[in-house]
Design an enzyme around this catalytic site. Structure first.
Site, mmCIF file in Angstrom:
data_model
loop_
_atom_site.group_PDB
_atom_site.id
_atom_site.type_symbol
_atom_site.label_atom_id
_atom_site.label_comp_id
_atom_site.label_asym_id
_atom_site.label_seq_id
_atom_site.Cartn_x
_atom_site.Cartn_y
_atom_site.Cartn_z
ATOM 1 C CB ILE A 499 -0.924 -0.163 1.223
ATOM 2 C CG1 ILE A 499 -1.876 -1.011 1.232
ATOM 3 C CG2 ILE A 499 -1.645 1.372 1.229
ATOM 4 C CD1 ILE A 499 -2.564 -1.645 2.226
ATOM 5 C CG ASP A 500 4.209 3.202 2.692
ATOM 6 O OD1 ASP A 500 3.649 4.276 2.423
ATOM 7 O OD2 ASP A 500 5.214 3.182 3.419
ATOM 8 C CG ASP A 501 6.814 0.338 -2.498
ATOM 9 O OD1 ASP A 501 7.829 0.746 -3.182
ATOM 10 O OD2 ASP A 501 6.947 -0.178 -1.213
ATOM 11 C CD GLU A 504 5.069 8.389 -0.796
ATOM 12 O OE1 GLU A 504 5.692 9.078 -1.569
ATOM 13 O OE2 GLU A 504 4.532 8.668 0.202
ATOM 14 C CG HIS A 575 3.469 7.760 2.910
ATOM 15 N ND1 HIS A 575 4.143 6.909 3.189
ATOM 16 C CD2 HIS A 575 3.963 9.034 3.470
ATOM 17 C CE1 HIS A 575 5.418 7.253 3.817
ATOM 18 N NE2 HIS A 575 5.030 8.479 4.006
#
Length: 759
Positions: A499-501, A504, A575
């Site tokens: 989810i983070d990648d 971003e 993020h």
């Protein structure tokens, strides 16, 4: 882009009230050189995977690597008084907020400073730029551009600790493929990490760590270092004084049990029948975080078969008086969770003797199929080294010959985790971070004024678009009806996008003028949809799975190696919220639930806990920009508390730093030697909070300018990344480049949102 303004607020939780006191690292609770790199750091990669030497080649692939390797009422904390007004109007109207990059005209045009540029130019200095700051940003921009791979990606080394190197040698010894060249290169690196007292730590300037010291010692014994050599004698004396092998973590004792240096009976039982538990039963494999799941499944096979290879030497010198773990320790009371799980482990040891043979055989076969089905195209598992190591061992025990295509690909993938240094030392990366590094680099360059159509950015976008994952993975167990679309951390990891990648990457793509905008829009739409679908029930987001919050896995006696579940975290949630704001979704009910979750998670002192970066500086540096991007006023009480906290923990030299010890000892929160990356995180929060002209920002920018090296880089031996809070620390070698450039760029050119809109 126009944000929705229907004022919906679904399931918003608490408002801006904080829980009392700081929280330590969750007791049960993500993948992304010892010395400073002299001169311009040379990339430890060159190209995507290609032909390479056979695994175990006598040369050990020595020398620099030839390939990379691989709705309704407003929620508490909202409303005009909170700086979040659903009646404020669309963000492209006066008083709204809008990304100035997302709607930029194609081709050359004015930048944020109003200067005409062409796509090949570096940014021009804005009017009134403080002396030295623009020059520092320009140097950093050039340095980062020079490090881009011809295919468009960036990747810095991912440094962890010597257990990676020791376990790589132990694997080779177990399989009978250890060669002298690799052994001596690994030993050179391991010796270089030893401290004067004979010990090894798990992060720069950290305290001695018993299990790391034991594993490093054994690896050096494999390399031929004599036990009575001074450096070895110091290590073994320290190990004995601190409880010996019996006091080591479970994983270390498993490795030793493989060679008869420890008794399998004195290890927690891990039955392979675990794979048969349905997903609604507690302690099924999907209750574990993906990194733990990928490790535990193969270890159930190893635990069931209990292999022992002939030991090449004894380890008597590493034992204190005890040859069993804590022999005099009484079990915890049955009324406690610890006591209950201790007795469950005893019951499993009994079950082992009576387990139906056909059931156990079927369980191991099912585990083997589960492992093979999750092997990635490059031969690895999940793009991380530990699951790959244990998967190779498990499959070998199940009868896979080393020449089998699955095994050959797996062994070759492990070679790609090796970083060969100029002095001949060989360091093993636990993981590789090209997607993460590339999207962060693209954001840094764009925010530092590089034209959005610059060839380097377009090339980066092309590469990121090619890395999109459009097939289902283990995350679909909890979200079966959700369409795929997202990005992973590594070169190859289609099973576990994160989810983070994904958030971003979307933020990076939005900053780039790509010649095929329809392709970009389609990928972004899939990524946004997938991220929204992965929101947990409480309003936050975890890293890989939704609602991965079971209280049981971390209580197992086996799980003493770090965090094994994946609950929502402030940094990942921030993020995603920031990305949704960029997408014009600040008023979306799901975004508002995420904001409410963040406000409720703020510590009483104003900071936020950092799960994937160290620690409260990272959490705060992630959350404040997200809140202000989503329309929370810089004057909101939560933002002001965060600003005050950052000001109080700023170091005398103007920088910020936080030691990994803050995960165990709250007196370390916000304290530590200044680093470039942590200084940048603090600055990004302060700048988004409207503190550009404040003294703290001035001093922080000064620190970055003064500590920059002539080539445009920064030195950062400290570990500012987090795998498991306290238990597994990471030094991302590109953090020291991308985050300072982002902070300098936002200081020079402003935030990536037009000012105004918040009240």
């Amino acid at each position: 882009m126009t944000a929705t303004t229907d004022g919906s607020a679904e399931g918003a939780a608490a408002g801006s009230e904080s829980t009392p006191g700081l929280r330590a690292a969750p007791g049960v609770g993500h993948a992304r050189g010892p010395a400073a790199e002299p001169g311009p750091p040379a990339p430890s990669h060159a190209a995507r995977p290609g032909p390479r030497a056979e695994y175990g080649d006598a040369s050990g692939a020595a020398g620099p690597r030839a390939d990379y390797g691989p709705p309704g009422a407003a929620a508490p904390g909202f409303g005009p008084e909170a700086g979040f007004s659903p009646e404020a109007g669309p963000p492209d109207e006066p008083g709204g907020r809008v990304s100035v990059l997302a709607d930029a005209p194609a081709g050359p045009g004015p930048d944020r400073a109003g200067t005409a540029r062409t796509a090949a130019d570096l940014p021009e200095p804005p009017d009134g730029a403080p002396p030295g700051v623009y020059e520092a940003a320009a140097r950093a921009t050039r340095h980062l551009l020079e490090r881009q791979d011809p295919e468009g990606w960036w990747k810095g080394d991912l440094e962890t600790n010597v257990t990676m190197d020791a376990e790589d040698l132990l694997l080779r010894q177990f399989l009978g493929i250890r060669d002298e060249a690799v052994t001596q290169a690994a030993a050179l690196f391991i010796r270089g990490e030893q401290r004067q007292d004979g010990t090894w730590a798990t992060f720069h300037d950290g305290p001695p760590e018993l299990s790391a010291t034991i594993e490093a010692y054994v690896a050096l014994r494999l390399a031929g270092d004599a036990p009575d050599a001074p450096h070895m004698a110091r290590a073994s004396a320290w190990i004995r004084a601190h409880g010996g092998i019996a006091a080591a973590r479970v994983f270390t004792r498993i490795w030793l049990a493989l060679f008869g240096w420890w008794n399998w009976d004195h290890l927690p039982e891990l039955p392979p029948e675990l794979v048969f538990l349905p997903s609604w039963v507690p302690l099924n494999i999907y209750d574990f975080g993906c990194w733990a799941r990928q490790t535990i499944v193969p270890l159930t096979v190893v635990s069931a078969l209990r292999p022992v290879r002939p030991a090449p030497f004894t380890l008597d010198e590493l034992h204190a008086d005890a040859r069993t773990p804590n022999p005099a320790k009484r079990p915890a009371p049955l009324t406690t969770w610890e006591g209950a799980f201790q007795r469950m482990d005893k019951a499993l040891h009994v079950y082992r003797r009576f387990a139906p043979r056909r059931l156990r055989k079927a369980a191991m076969a099912t585990a083997g199929r589960w492992i093979v089905e999750r092997q990635e195209n490059d031969g690895c598992w999940g793009g991380i080294q530990p699951p790959a190591v244990y998967s190779v061992i498990a499959l070998h025990l199940l009868g896979y010959d080393l020449r089998h295509p699955v095994m050959r690909a797996g062994l070759e993938s492990l070679d790609r985790f090796a970083v060969w240094r100029e002095d001949g030392a060989r360091m093993i990366e636990a993981c590789q971070s090209p997607v993460w590094d590339t999207c962060l680099a693209a954001i840094a360059l764009a925010d530092a004024g590089l034209h959005p159509g610059h060839p380097a950015l377009v090339k980066a976008a092309d590469w990121m678009l090619g890395e999109e994952i459009t097939r289902s993975g283990d995350w679909a167990v909890r979200r079966p009806g959700l369409a795929p679309g997202g990005w992973a951390f590594e070169f190859h990891n289609d099973t576990y996008p994160d989810i983070d990648d994904t958030a971003e990457v979307v933020l990076a793509l939005r900053r780039i003028q790509h010649p095929d905008p329809a392709r970009v829009e389609a990928a972004i739409a899939r990524g946004v949809s997938w991220n929204l679908g992965m929101q947990s029930k409480d309003g936050g987001w975890g890293a890989f799975d939704a609602d991965n919050t079971s209280p049981f896995p971390n209580r197992l006696p086996f799980c003493d190696f770090g965090e094994v579940i994946d609950p929502p975290s402030a940094d990942v949630t921030a993020h995603v919220v920031e990305m949704l704001a960029f997408e014009g979704r600040s008023g979306d009910a799901r975004t508002r639930r995420g904001i409410a979750w963040l406000l409720a998670e703020q510590e009483s002192n104003g900071a936020w806990f950092g799960r994937w970066g160290t620690n409260y500086v990272y959490g705060t540096g992630s959350v404040v920009p997200a809140l202000t991007a989503a329309g929370i006023s810089p004057r909101h009480p939560a933002v002001r508390r965060a600003v005050r906290w950052l000001e109080t923990v700023q170091n005398e030299d103007g920088g910020w730093g936080e030691d990994q010890r803050s995960y165990k000892d709250l007196s370390w929160a916000g304290k530590g030697a200044s680093t470039a990356s942590q200084t940048a995180w603090a600055l990004m929060a302060l700048l988004s909070a409207g503190e550009r002209d404040g003294k703290a920002v001035e001093r922080g920018i000064g620190y970055l300018v003064e500590t920059q090296r002539e080539d445009g880089s920064w030195d950062e031996p400290h570990f500012t990344g987090t795998g498991f809070p306290w238990d597994f620390s990471i030094n991302y070698h590109l953090y020291r480049q991308v985050f300072p450039l982002t902070a300098l760029g936002r200081y020079l050119y402003g935030e990536p949102f037009a000012p105004g809109g918040a009240v």
